[in-house]
Scaffold this motif. Structure first.
Motif, PDB file in Angstrom:
ATOM      1  N   PRO A   8       0.825  -1.215   0.000  1.00  0.00           N
ATOM      2  CA  PRO A   8       0.000   0.000   0.000  1.00  0.00           C
ATOM      3  C   PRO A   8       0.858   1.263   0.000  1.00  0.00           C
ATOM      4  CG  PRO A   8      -0.165  -1.144   2.111  1.00  0.00           C
ATOM      5  CD  PRO A   8       0.699  -1.986   1.222  1.00  0.00           C
ATOM      6  N   PHE A   9       0.381   2.296  -0.676  1.00  0.00           N
ATOM      7  CA  PHE A   9       1.037   3.593  -0.640  1.00  0.00           C
ATOM      8  C   PHE A   9       0.899   4.148   0.780  1.00  0.00           C
ATOM      9  CE2 PHE A   9       0.519   3.401  -5.241  1.00  0.00           C
ATOM     10  CZ  PHE A   9       1.668   4.038  -5.704  1.00  0.00           C
ATOM     11  N   PRO A  10       1.909   4.878   1.291  1.00  0.00           N
ATOM     12  CA  PRO A  10       1.807   5.438   2.638  1.00  0.00           C
ATOM     13  C   PRO A  10       0.821   6.604   2.723  1.00  0.00           C
ATOM     14  CG  PRO A  10       3.861   6.094   1.612  1.00  0.00           C
ATOM     15  CD  PRO A  10       3.208   5.110   0.693  1.00  0.00           C
ATOM     16  N   VAL A  11       0.485   7.200   1.591  1.00  0.00           N
ATOM     17  CA  VAL A  11      -0.523   8.256   1.529  1.00  0.00           C
ATOM     18  C   VAL A  11      -1.408   7.987   0.322  1.00  0.00           C
ATOM     19  CG1 VAL A  11       0.895  10.035   2.640  1.00  0.00           C
ATOM     20  CG2 VAL A  11       0.924   9.816   0.171  1.00  0.00           C
ATOM     21  N   ARG A  12      -2.629   8.482   0.391  1.00  0.00           N
ATOM     22  CA  ARG A  12      -3.555   8.318  -0.738  1.00  0.00           C
ATOM     23  C   ARG A  12      -3.341   9.453  -1.723  1.00  0.00           C
ATOM     24  NH1 ARG A  12      -9.002   9.834  -2.115  1.00  0.00           N
ATOM     25  NH2 ARG A  12      -9.686   8.346  -3.692  1.00  0.00           N
ATOM     26  N   LEU A  21      -1.026   3.196 -10.960  1.00  0.00           N
ATOM     27  CA  LEU A  21       0.334   2.943 -10.492  1.00  0.00           C
ATOM     28  C   LEU A  21       0.282   2.100  -9.225  1.00  0.00           C
ATOM     29  CD1 LEU A  21       2.042   6.436 -10.935  1.00  0.00           C
ATOM     30  CD2 LEU A  21       1.579   4.663 -12.634  1.00  0.00           C
ATOM     31  N   GLU A  22       1.261   1.200  -9.094  1.00  0.00           N
ATOM     32  CA  GLU A  22       1.360   0.338  -7.926  1.00  0.00           C
ATOM     33  C   GLU A  22       2.722   0.515  -7.277  1.00  0.00           C
ATOM     34  OE1 GLU A  22       0.834  -3.629  -9.356  1.00  0.00           O
ATOM     35  OE2 GLU A  22      -1.315  -3.375  -9.679  1.00  0.00           O
ATOM     36  N   LEU A  23       2.746   0.518  -5.953  1.00  0.00           N
ATOM     37  CA  LEU A  23       3.992   0.604  -5.194  1.00  0.00           C
ATOM     38  C   LEU A  23       4.471  -0.807  -4.886  1.00  0.00           C
ATOM     39  CD1 LEU A  23       5.969   2.577  -3.743  1.00  0.00           C
ATOM     40  CD2 LEU A  23       4.503   2.344  -1.721  1.00  0.00           C
ATOM     41  N   HIS A  24       5.739  -1.087  -5.212  1.00  0.00           N
ATOM     42  CA  HIS A  24       6.289  -2.430  -4.985  1.00  0.00           C
ATOM     43  C   HIS A  24       7.484  -2.432  -4.051  1.00  0.00           C
ATOM     44  CE1 HIS A  24       3.821  -4.863  -7.755  1.00  0.00           C
ATOM     45  NE2 HIS A  24       3.624  -3.697  -8.317  1.00  0.00           N
ATOM     46  N   ALA A  25       8.051  -1.266  -3.742  1.00  0.00           N
ATOM     47  CA  ALA A  25       9.145  -1.170  -2.773  1.00  0.00           C
ATOM     48  C   ALA A  25       9.128   0.231  -2.191  1.00  0.00           C
ATOM     49  CB  ALA A  25      10.491  -1.462  -3.434  1.00  0.00           C
ATOM     50  N   PHE A  26       9.419   0.322  -0.876  1.00  0.00           N
ATOM     51  CA  PHE A  26       9.407   1.614  -0.201  1.00  0.00           C
ATOM     52  C   PHE A  26      10.211   1.489   1.078  1.00  0.00           C
ATOM     53  CE2 PHE A  26       7.935   5.706   0.964  1.00  0.00           C
ATOM     54  CZ  PHE A  26       7.520   5.687   2.284  1.00  0.00           C
ATOM     55  N   PRO A 138       0.159  25.445   2.963  1.00  0.00           N
ATOM     56  CA  PRO A 138      -0.025  26.661   3.742  1.00  0.00           C
ATOM     57  C   PRO A 138      -1.365  27.344   3.532  1.00  0.00           C
ATOM     58  CG  PRO A 138       1.835  26.875   2.213  1.00  0.00           C
ATOM     59  CD  PRO A 138       1.255  25.505   2.061  1.00  0.00           C
ATOM     60  N   ALA A 139      -1.939  27.256   2.347  1.00  0.00           N
ATOM     61  CA  ALA A 139      -3.162  27.991   2.034  1.00  0.00           C
ATOM     62  C   ALA A 139      -4.362  27.515   2.842  1.00  0.00           C
ATOM     63  CB  ALA A 139      -3.472  27.892   0.544  1.00  0.00           C
ATOM     64  N   ARG A 140      -4.478  26.229   3.073  1.00  0.00           N
ATOM     65  CA  ARG A 140      -5.677  25.724   3.746  1.00  0.00           C
ATOM     66  C   ARG A 140      -5.361  24.817   4.936  1.00  0.00           C
ATOM     67  NH1 ARG A 140      -9.169  23.981  -1.450  1.00  0.00           N
ATOM     68  NH2 ARG A 140      -9.211  25.994  -2.466  1.00  0.00           N
ATOM     69  N   GLY A 141      -4.096  24.642   5.243  1.00  0.00           N
ATOM     70  CA  GLY A 141      -3.742  23.810   6.380  1.00  0.00           C
ATOM     71  C   GLY A 141      -4.000  22.331   6.169  1.00  0.00           C
ATOM     72  N   ARG A 142      -4.162  21.909   4.924  1.00  0.00           N
ATOM     73  CA  ARG A 142      -4.400  20.497   4.641  1.00  0.00           C
ATOM     74  C   ARG A 142      -3.141  19.692   4.955  1.00  0.00           C
ATOM     75  NH1 ARG A 142      -6.956  21.692  -1.177  1.00  0.00           N
ATOM     76  NH2 ARG A 142      -5.287  23.198  -1.059  1.00  0.00           N
ATOM     77  N   VAL A 143      -3.338  18.485   5.405  1.00  0.00           N
ATOM     78  CA  VAL A 143      -2.216  17.585   5.653  1.00  0.00           C
ATOM     79  C   VAL A 143      -2.503  16.254   4.978  1.00  0.00           C
ATOM     80  CG1 VAL A 143      -1.522  18.657   7.820  1.00  0.00           C
ATOM     81  CG2 VAL A 143      -3.178  16.805   7.848  1.00  0.00           C
ATOM     82  N   THR A 144      -1.442  15.494   4.711  1.00  0.00           N
ATOM     83  CA  THR A 144      -1.613  14.199   4.084  1.00  0.00           C
ATOM     84  C   THR A 144      -2.073  13.178   5.106  1.00  0.00           C
ATOM     85  OG1 THR A 144       0.691  13.635   4.463  1.00  0.00           O
ATOM     86  CG2 THR A 144       0.153  14.654   2.347  1.00  0.00           C
ATOM     87  N   SER A 145      -2.770  12.151   4.658  1.00  0.00           N
ATOM     88  CA  SER A 145      -3.175  11.051   5.525  1.00  0.00           C
ATOM     89  C   SER A 145      -2.071  10.010   5.480  1.00  0.00           C
ATOM     90  CB  SER A 145      -4.475  10.433   5.029  1.00  0.00           C
ATOM     91  OG  SER A 145      -5.491  11.394   4.993  1.00  0.00           O
ATOM     92  N   GLN A 146      -1.423   9.784   6.619  1.00  0.00           N
ATOM     93  CA  GLN A 146      -0.303   8.852   6.632  1.00  0.00           C
ATOM     94  C   GLN A 146      -0.020   8.375   8.036  1.00  0.00           C
ATOM     95  OE1 GLN A 146       3.003  11.082   5.229  1.00  0.00           O
ATOM     96  NE2 GLN A 146       3.436  11.884   7.224  1.00  0.00           N
ATOM     97  N   THR A 147       0.939   7.490   8.140  1.00  0.00           N
ATOM     98  CA  THR A 147       1.375   6.963   9.410  1.00  0.00           C
ATOM     99  C   THR A 147       2.238   7.998  10.125  1.00  0.00           C
ATOM    100  OG1 THR A 147       1.471   4.822   8.345  1.00  0.00           O
ATOM    101  CG2 THR A 147       2.551   5.010  10.479  1.00  0.00           C
ATOM    102  N   PRO A 148       2.019   8.262  11.417  1.00  0.00           N
ATOM    103  CA  PRO A 148       2.869   9.221  12.129  1.00  0.00           C
ATOM    104  C   PRO A 148       4.300   8.712  12.231  1.00  0.00           C
ATOM    105  CG  PRO A 148       1.070   8.437  13.534  1.00  0.00           C
ATOM    106  CD  PRO A 148       0.969   7.725  12.229  1.00  0.00           C
ATOM    107  N   THR A 149       5.221   9.634  12.429  1.00  0.00           N
ATOM    108  CA  THR A 149       6.631   9.271  12.542  1.00  0.00           C
ATOM    109  C   THR A 149       7.208   9.851  13.819  1.00  0.00           C
ATOM    110  OG1 THR A 149       8.785   9.406  11.508  1.00  0.00           O
ATOM    111  CG2 THR A 149       7.347  11.263  11.155  1.00  0.00           C
ATOM    112  N   SER A 150       8.283   9.270  14.294  1.00  0.00           N
ATOM    113  CA  SER A 150       8.946   9.786  15.482  1.00  0.00           C
ATOM    114  C   SER A 150      10.089  10.726  15.116  1.00  0.00           C
ATOM    115  CB  SER A 150       9.479   8.626  16.320  1.00  0.00           C
ATOM    116  OG  SER A 150      10.401   7.891  15.544  1.00  0.00           O
ATOM    117  N   ASP A 151      10.250  11.039  13.829  1.00  0.00           N
ATOM    118  CA  ASP A 151      11.358  11.876  13.365  1.00  0.00           C
ATOM    119  C   ASP A 151      10.828  13.124  12.664  1.00  0.00           C
ATOM    120  OD1 ASP A 151      13.901  12.753  12.609  1.00  0.00           O
ATOM    121  OD2 ASP A 151      13.886  11.552  10.782  1.00  0.00           O
TER     122      ASP A 151
END
Length: 158
Positions: A8-12, A21-26, A138-151
């Motif tokens: 699966p892609f980490p973001v939609r 397109l398909e993700l095969h390595a990440f 910056p214009a609308r404060g939108r963020v991507t849907s993804q897994t949180p990170t510790s970095d």
């Protein structure tokens, strides 16, 4: 040579989904995308449209940038393409494979390269790109849907 399993892609990304397109390595600063061409992705010469080729290269580099050096997403957000240079070597036909690699990373930027190969392993196109790590638009404060990170990356300072 067997095809790696789809992951699966980490973001939609709706546009990427529409293209098929398909993700095969990440991970570890690398990413691999695959696409089986269909009629809607062809140009008038019945080969991959340049926009499809450039999109595959762009997305492969962006995902390589996001994967960082530790195998997970490099940031708590996403990346935006700042610039990209593409060279086309030959027409791209059949099942395509784009391989992206993170070359260098700073706190706010990533420098990447990607290659696109046809189903016979012939190099069809090559790209380099610069990407900026972003927390949201910056214009609308939108963020991507993804897994949180510790970095998380530090906020830009004026």
């Amino acid at each position: 040579m067997s095809k790696p399993a789809r992951i699966p892609f980490p973001v939609r990304i709706p546009f990427v989904e529409k293209l098929g397109l398909e993700l095969h390595a990440f991970g570890d600063g690398q990413a691999e995308l695959r696409c089986d061409l269909h009629e809607a992705l062809l140009n008038s010469w019945e080969v991959a449209h340049g926009g499809v080729v450039m999109t595959m290269l762009d997305v492969a580099m962006a995902h390589a940038a996001r994967s960082g050096h530790g195998g997970g997403p490099a940031t708590g957000s996403g990346v935006a393409t700042i610039e990209m240079k593409t060279s086309f070597m030959r027409p791209a036909e059949g099942a395509l494979r784009a391989v992206g690699k993170l070359l260098h990373r700073t706190a706010t930027m990533a420098f990447c390269e990607a290659s696109l190969f046809d189903e016979h392993g012939a190099l069809c196109a090559q790209a380099t790109g610069t990407f900026k790590y972003l927390r949201g638009l910056p214009a609308r404060g939108r963020v991507t849907s993804q897994t949180p990170t510790s970095d998380p990356l530090p906020k830009d300072t004026p």
